[in-house]
Enzyme design. Structure first.
Site, PDB file in Angstrom:
ATOM      1  CB  CYS A 173      -0.977  -0.034   1.175  1.00 18.70           C
ATOM      2  SG  CYS A 173      -2.293   1.179   0.991  1.00 18.70           S
TER       3      CYS A 173
ATOM      4  CG  HIS B 168      -3.391  -3.315   3.283  1.00 20.38           C
ATOM      5  ND1 HIS B 168      -2.337  -2.817   4.008  1.00 20.38           N
ATOM      6  CD2 HIS B 168      -4.049  -2.249   2.792  1.00 20.38           C
ATOM      7  CE1 HIS B 168      -2.363  -1.484   3.964  1.00 20.38           C
ATOM      8  NE2 HIS B 168      -3.399  -1.114   3.227  1.00 20.38           N
TER       9      HIS B 168
ATOM     10  CD  GLU C 100      -1.056  -5.558   5.768  1.00 22.44           C
ATOM     11  OE1 GLU C 100      -0.822  -5.978   4.617  1.00 22.44           O
ATOM     12  OE2 GLU C 100      -1.219  -4.349   6.030  1.00 22.44           O
TER      13      GLU C 100
END
Lengths: 778, 278
Positions: B103, B237, B239
């Site tokens: 990002c 993202h 994660e």
């Protein structure tokens, strides 16, 4: 009067105020001229105090009292009522009640929660007001030593399509306010990296002159990192960490404690709105949390309303001590600030740390790594006195009991001469139910808030297990609560939801307050969480007017009584009075944020229909309680506001949670705005699956009552078809109504010979385009 | 190299806000990860806090709003990094060590000239820009991404080419733009070099417009790597879908990995690469 304010011969600006024999008229003039917003009686008390001391107060002292004794800071009109109804609602697992409430999460961890208002600044400067609203609520949670983990924002505006030419003077158009507030929350919350996971947006003409912008935050941490908002040792020093101090945000609390008249608007515009800086807040959070985790803090508190003038006294006296401060040590944004300006400035992004001398270097080192300014500005003293010097001259010296002992009023309250009718007078039944339901789906209070929700980062911190929008990717609809997983080594999680009930409160404030608690609890239960704690923000009119105070008192009674009966503590809260403009008060608006405990997040359910052929069951009983409902907002008519049955809610909560945790529930949605018809529609939209539901079992009620009643204590449940028997067994003793099954591409609703059918695309269009159509310029 | 010896630096400045979860997930997979302030690498911190980039095996620049993104996303972070860390960075990349930008981190890598890096390891000028989304505002929404890399990328060998994964988009500036007159040539070069890693698709697997492509990004590009495949930038993202229960529609799925989500593959992929290569 001018000769009552005398400048001292010093190289900086300092005035003494001769209160001596000032008349009531003169006292009022002094309060007015200095922007103190203190009443004549309060000024008299100050006059007598300094008369006894045999000296005149300085402007620093008078300004400090103006802050400390403001409604905003000392809750002088509400405390008596809060003590009666809200404060006693406790539970053994509440750990602390400070700037935020602290509640046990598991053996080693706790969470913090708090909500507050930021109505007046947001009405003047929506972007900056919302910005600093988020900043302020983050600091309240941070002040407990907790890591903020979630934000929530209940918002209330005038109608977005309100004609410009009808707009009252000195008010901004709702579209401008809405855009500014949403952007303010977005840009602060997203930058600081705390997910915005819950909220609500309501529209009503009553908010034209005075919007209601509430902000809430939940924090988390190890029990050992939580700190108190007061000093613990007489050896501690005060470290001011974070932003520099400037002229922004002077007299914020005073303007927040009067009606939003043209004059107050000018005051705000002259500099009472603070300037937020999320990129300073982000490292400030890290620095404070790390200092707390390292056990380096003897006390911590945020600088909010009243700035230094409130925080020092409250921290010191809270520990049973006093304080000495040298104002020139405060880092300033600009030169030439008078001592009183430094002392009362509400400049943002500042935290006050009490630290023992041996830990000062370690704390300063942590702040330095994060490039966050921090300086020692004073220290604790044993006597309960606050003494402030500027370049060696004492500019304030006051006994703390007097300083922080603001007045407490038992103001008169009485119901208004007339209240809206609660008689059951319903309009003629709709000819065309389909168009009525589509109209409801497109009404701004019901319509999709995706336009707003997707501008807020609700995923940062990578712990949002249930999102505010739930369902098929690309088709998701409103969920009831979001769920945050605070630890990756545990399945235990926190559910967060809010409820705001101005429409019910306007016709029956007791039921309105009670309903806010009921609704937030069933929201939490709908995802599989056990309601665990509440925080509330009570937004009302001028408490000096007995009818406004009556609304406040009744709503507080409704919240307190219901929470107590449910056994759910309220460890924090906020009162916002003076939500009045030339148009009168805003709708009485009690807002409740609830936190629930999810024992095992893998058992959570969402609101979207999951598959074809599952039974759909209504839990709870329906009455002709359409007063304040979305349906009657579309049409003429009166009806009673919904009642609350806390014992019934408690029983259905226990059973439904067992049914959810037992894996018998595929989807659950609470019934609120728009009743059964809207809940069923949203479940269809999120799952992109239709349903065929017959409400005949609810006869002989009229069909519009069956479909649109907003009775409390109800959920619509999709039961896993192979677990239907287990579900009915677990729900034994709770009123349930089998309505039909999921499937198809439409929502079919029927009762006897009456029926209607809504195709999913038509529902989606009405529901999802309503808000963007009003705000997006294409 | 054993996984427990792999050292990951998750580098942040003020406004970076995804460092904690990134560190946690690398640690969860058994690596040594720590968050490192950029000034600890540029010798601007007290002596005992200084770190040497060379001591790490993976460099990650996580998401956030570094320095507020007030000029343009990633610009200030990139400028600070380039001004004091250029030599170390170039050496790090040349040694084949992985650099991971998510990002805002992707934006930093592009601003720093580390991606797409067609004209060298770290180009003097940025070769692309991540511009404001077509919607003109922040977009937080689940994204479906098709893995397009044939094997050059050090992070995605745990995934099959053509496989579709769910990550979370959350950005205001995700629209990858190249100089208009060179766009075609650059795209061709990126494809020929196997530098395209993920592209946005819709729920039927087609390259689609808004909202499936949340920003209007060129060629639906969601992630790129450099020519050697060791510098990787991804806009949505991973994660935020590291665990199964972060996936936006997990309550609808009965099957699949009971613990992990799609995002884990990228973390696992780069760790396996380092284990094998060093």
């Amino acid at each position: 009067m001018g000769d009552r304010i005398r400048r001292r011969a010093l190289p900086f600006s300092l005035h003494d105020i001769t209160l001596g024999d000032a008349s009531a008229h003169e006292l009022a003039a002094i309060s007015e001229r200095m922007g103190l917003a203190l009443s004549v009686d309060e000024m008299r008390r100050i006059q007598a105090h300094f008369h006894d001391l045999g000296r005149d107060p300085t402007e620093v002292e008078l300004q400090s009292l103006g802050q400390a004794w403001s409604e905003h800071c000392c809750y002088k009109s509400s405390k008596v009522i809060l003590k009666e109804f809200i404060f006693p609602v406790q539970a053994p697992y509440v750990i602390d009640r400070g700037d935020a409430g602290v509640v046990e999460f598991d053996e080693d961890h706790a969470y913090a929660l708090r909500i507050e208002s930021h109505n007046h600044p947001s009405a003047i400067e929506p972007y900056g007001g919302a910005n600093t609203g988020i900043g302020g609520i983050l600091r309240d949670v941070l002040a407990m030593g907790a890591q903020p983990i979630a934000l929530a924002d209940p918002l209330h505006f005038g109608p977005l399509d309100y004609p410009m030419e009808k707009l009252p003077r000195s008010t901004r158009h709702p579209k401008y306010l809405f855009g500014g507030v949403v952007a303010g929350i977005r840009d602060y919350g997203n930058r600081v990296g705390i997910p915005t996971v819950a909220g609500c947006i309501l529209f009503d003409e009553g908010y034209l002159g005075n919007i209601v912008v509430n902000v809430a935050c939940v924090g988390f941490g190890k029990k050992s990192q939580f700190v108190r908002n007061r000093v613990g040792s007489e050896n501690a020093v005060f470290i001011l960490g974070g932003g520099r101090t400037g002229r922004d945000g002077i007299h914020g609390v005073t303007y927040a404690s009067v009606d939003l008249t043209d004059k107050a608007v000018e005051g705000w515009e002259a500099g009472a709105v603070q300037l937020g800086d999320p990129i300073l807040k982000e490292p400030l959070i890290h620095a404070c949390v790390e200092s707390a985790q390292a056990g380096l803090l003897d006390g911590l508190k945020d600088l909010g309303g009243g700035g230094l003038s409130c925080v020092i006294g409250e921290m010191a006296l809270g520990g049973g001590f006093g304080a000495e401060v040298d104002l020139e040590k405060v880092l300033q944004k600009e030169e030439g600030l008078a001592p009183w300006e430094i002392w009362v400035s509400e400049s943002q992004e500042r935290m006050m740390l009490a630290v023992l001398p041996e830990n000062v270097d370690r704390v300063l080192r942590i702040f330095d790594l994060y490039d966050v300014p921090a300086t020692v500005i004073g220290h604790v003293i044993p006597e309960k006195v606050c003494r402030v010097r500027y370049q060696g001259t004492v500019v304030l010296e006051m006994d703390l009991a007097f300083y922080t002992g603001g007045p407490e009023y038992t103001r008169p309250y009485k119901p208004p001469a007339t209240l809206p009718s609660q008689d059951l007078r319903l309009p003629r039944e709709p000819q065309d139910y389909r168009s009525t339901i589509l109209k409801l789906l497109a009404s701004p209070n019901v319509a999709s808030k995706e336009y707003v929700i997707r501008q807020y980062d609700h995923e940062v911190r990578a712990s949002t297990v249930l999102k505010p929008l739930q369902g098929v990717i690309g088709k998701a609809a409103h969920g009831d609560a979001s769920v945050i997983r605070p630890r990756i080594d545990s399945w235990r999680a926190l559910a967060i939801s809010v409820a705001s009930t101005p429409y019910f409160t306007a016709i029956d404030p007791y039921r309105g307050g009670a309903t806010a608690v009921d609704e937030v609890c069933r929201n939490l239960v709908a995802v599989g969480a056990n309601p665990h704690s509440l925080t509330n923000c009570l937004n009302f009119g001028n408490p000096e007017k007995p009818d406004r105070l009556w609304f406040f008192r009744e709503a507080a009674r409704g919240i307190g009584t219901t929470a107590k009966a449910l056994g759910i503590p309220i460890p924090s809260g906020n009162v916002s009075f003076y939500n009045e403009s030339a148009r009168g008060p805003c709708p009485p608006t009690p807002v409740v944020l609830g936190v629930g405990i999810v024992e095992d997040l893998r058992q959570c359910v969402t609101s979207d229909f999951k598959r074809t052929g599952d039974p759909v069951v209504l839990v709870g009983s329906t009455q002709a309680e359409l007063g304040g409902s979305e349906y009657l907002r579309l049409r003429e008519g009166t009806a009673p506001a919904p009642t609350v049955d806390p014992l019934g809610l408690r029983a259905s909560t226990e059973h439904l949670l067992r049914a959810i945790h037992g894996g018998t529930v595929a989807a659950a949605h609470d019934l609120s705005h728009g009743g059964l018809a809207v809940a069923a529609s949203e479940m269809c939209l999120g799952g992109d699956i239709g349903a065929d539901l017959k409400t005949t079992a609810m006869d002989p009620m009229r069909w519009d009552v069956q479909l649109f009643s907003e009775s409390n204590g109800r959920w619509l449940i999709e039961v896993a078809k192979d677990r239907y028997e287990a579900f009915t067994h677990l729900m034994e003793g709770i009123p349930t109504t089998y309505l039909g099954t999921t499937g198809g591409r439409s929502l079919h609703l029927g009762r006897g010979r009456q029926w209607t059918s809504l195709a999913i695309p038509a529902m989606r269009k009405a529901w999802s385009e309503a808000i963007p159509n009003q705000v997006v310029v294409s | 190299m054993k996984r427990s010896n792999v050292r990951v630096a998750v580098v942040y400045i003020e406004g970076t806000n995804c460092e904690d979860e990134s560190v946690a997930y690398f640690r969860h997979l058994g690596a040594q990860a720590e968050k490192v302030h950029l000034k600890q690498l540029t010798r601007d911190a007290p002596a005992d806090l200084r770190r040497d980039l060379d001591d790490y095996d993976i460099l990650m620049i996580p998401g956030g709003f570094a320095a507020g993104d007030y000029v343009r996303a990633g610009t200030i972070f990139a400028a600070r990094m380039r001004s004091k860390l250029s030599k170390d960075l170039v050496a790090f990349v040349k040694a084949g060590k992985p650099v991971f930008g998510v990002c805002n981190g992707f934006q930093v890598l592009v601003e720093a000239g580390l991606l797409p890096a067609l004209g060298g390891v770290m180009t003097e000028e940025p070769e692309a820009v991540l511009a404001t989304n077509d919607s003109s505002h922040y977009e937080c929404r689940p994204s479906l991404l098709r893995m397009e890399n044939a094997g050059s990328c050090a992070f995605t060998r745990t995934l099959k080419k053509g496989q579709i994964v769910t990550f979370i988009s959350a950005h205001a500036e995700g629209k990858l733009l190249f100089p208009e007159d060179r766009e075609k040539r650059i795209l061709k070069e990126l494809i020929d070099n196997d530098q395209v890693v993920f592209r946005f698709v819709d729920d039927r697997g087609k390259y689609a417009g808004y909202p499936w492509n949340p920003s209007g990004t060129t060629f639906n590009l969601a992630a790129l790597c450099n020519r050697d495949g060791n510098v990787f930038g991804v806009q949505p993202h991973p994660e935020r879908c590291f665990f199964r229960h972060l996936r936006p529609d997990w309550t609808r799925a009965d099957q699949g990995d009971p613990v992990y989500g799609d995002g884990k593959a990228v973390f696992e992929g780069v760790l396996r690469h380092v284990e094998r290569r060093f």
